[in-house]
Write a protein that holds these residues in place. Sequence first.
Motif, short mmCIF file in Angstrom:
data_model
loop_
_atom_site.label_atom_id
_atom_site.label_comp_id
_atom_site.label_asym_id
_atom_site.label_seq_id
_atom_site.Cartn_x
_atom_site.Cartn_y
_atom_site.Cartn_z
N ARG A 1 153.35 48.96 46.59
CA ARG A 1 153.99 48.81 47.87
C ARG A 1 155.34 49.50 47.94
O ARG A 1 156.08 49.31 48.91
CB ARG A 1 154.12 47.32 48.20
N SER A 2 155.71 50.25 46.94
CA SER A 2 156.97 50.99 46.97
C SER A 2 156.89 52.12 47.99
O SER A 2 155.82 52.64 48.30
CB SER A 2 157.29 51.56 45.59
N VAL A 3 158.05 52.50 48.52
CA VAL A 3 158.14 53.53 49.56
C VAL A 3 158.78 54.78 48.97
O VAL A 3 159.88 54.72 48.42
CB VAL A 3 158.94 53.02 50.76
N PRO A 4 158.12 55.94 49.07
CA PRO A 4 158.70 57.17 48.52
C PRO A 4 159.76 57.75 49.44
O PRO A 4 159.69 57.63 50.66
CB PRO A 4 157.49 58.10 48.42
N LEU A 5 160.75 58.39 48.84
CA LEU A 5 161.82 59.04 49.58
C LEU A 5 162.33 60.21 48.76
O LEU A 5 162.64 60.05 47.59
CB LEU A 5 162.97 58.06 49.86
N TYR B 1 165.06 60.12 59.06
CA TYR B 1 164.93 58.76 59.56
C TYR B 1 166.11 58.42 60.47
O TYR B 1 167.21 58.94 60.30
CB TYR B 1 164.85 57.76 58.41
N ARG B 2 165.87 57.52 61.40
CA ARG B 2 166.90 57.11 62.35
C ARG B 2 168.09 56.51 61.61
O ARG B 2 167.92 55.73 60.68
CB ARG B 2 166.31 56.11 63.35
N ILE B 3 169.28 56.86 62.07
CA ILE B 3 170.51 56.29 61.53
C ILE B 3 170.83 55.03 62.32
O ILE B 3 171.12 55.09 63.52
CB ILE B 3 171.66 57.31 61.59
N LEU C 1 169.97 53.55 56.97
CA LEU C 1 168.72 54.07 57.53
C LEU C 1 167.66 52.99 57.50
O LEU C 1 167.73 52.06 56.70
CB LEU C 1 168.23 55.27 56.71
N LYS C 2 166.66 53.13 58.35
CA LYS C 2 165.46 52.32 58.24
C LYS C 2 164.33 53.26 57.80
O LYS C 2 163.91 54.13 58.56
CB LYS C 2 165.10 51.68 59.59
N VAL C 3 163.89 53.10 56.56
CA VAL C 3 162.85 53.94 55.99
C VAL C 3 161.57 53.11 55.90
O VAL C 3 161.45 52.24 55.04
CB VAL C 3 163.26 54.46 54.60
N VAL D 1 168.19 51.12 54.00
CA VAL D 1 168.68 51.92 52.88
C VAL D 1 170.11 52.36 53.19
O VAL D 1 170.36 52.94 54.25
CB VAL D 1 167.79 53.15 52.63
N HIS D 2 171.04 52.10 52.27
CA HIS D 2 172.42 52.55 52.40
C HIS D 2 172.56 53.88 51.66
O HIS D 2 172.27 53.97 50.46
CB HIS D 2 173.38 51.54 51.78
N VAL D 3 173.00 54.90 52.38
CA VAL D 3 173.21 56.23 51.79
C VAL D 3 174.69 56.58 51.94
O VAL D 3 175.26 56.44 53.04
CB VAL D 3 172.34 57.29 52.47
N TYR D 4 175.29 57.03 50.85
CA TYR D 4 176.71 57.37 50.82
C TYR D 4 176.85 58.85 50.46
O TYR D 4 176.19 59.34 49.54
CB TYR D 4 177.45 56.54 49.78
#
Length: 290
Positions: A36-40, A132-134, A165-167, A172-175
């Motif tokens: 169930r992991s999500v690739p990115l 993905y949407r911010i 983001l919503k992935v 998900v927090h991206v810096y």
Amino acid sequence: MSLRRRTVEVLVAAGLLGAALAPPATAAGHGQAPGRSVPLRVATYNIHAGAGMDNVFGLDRQVAALRALDADVIGLQEVDVRWGDRSEGRDLAAELAARLGMHVSFAPIYSLDPVSEGGPRREFGVAVLSRYRIVSAENHDLTRLSTQDPDPVPAPAPGFGEVVLKVRGLPVHVYATHLDYRGDPSVRVAQVADTRRIMAEDRADERRPVRQILLGDFNAPPTAPELAPLWKELTDAEPGGPTYPARNPVQRIDYVAVSKDAVRVRGAAVAEESLASDHRPVVADLLLRR
């Protein structure tokens, strides 16, 4: 509005991106994931204000280099927004987003008054591009030694960009960051402490493990003592090669780092030789844990 809160977000319609960069040998390709992991797929790239290794401005080259990464999320450093002649007075953050069909959040380090009355502000900083949407964005302060002050002293200043983001339903927090370039590591020591504090605050705000991805030019090798505290909470994606300078690189100063408890690195690589900037991009295939 203060620079701490003033993060510009430009939303553009998603488009088809170009040919994919071949995945690292240890990855199965970013369209597949076990369980169930999500690739990115993520990347980081210091774009040198749009100039190549030859110091000639050429955004077409950088668009091609970025498209070839086939990344879902990209952290950019040295981004000009109406800065001046070196980048033809263009808004590089918005233009790259539009040409790649991605969302963008720009976090200025410097925001200077216009050269002439009524003109745009001159800005320079970091950015995040995303398929993905911010959901939200913030421009945090780090300790900095200003390059715009003739007699600078270390002081808090903006330019540590964060987006949420919503992935596929997962936050998900991206810096995006750019640490001090000077040989004396003292400012980087303070910046690492600031970074850890900000990321820890985000983790404290949520009950579940927080998916965090740090993208940037750290201006120090992985073994540098000032970076050691980062590896207490983060995993270095370890792309396996140097990133700077772009022609015949000798050191790795560009990073993808992820939270140990919520994100797994499947593979990472330094992109094939590109002279579109003075750095080479780093790309990594990740799995986001649910």
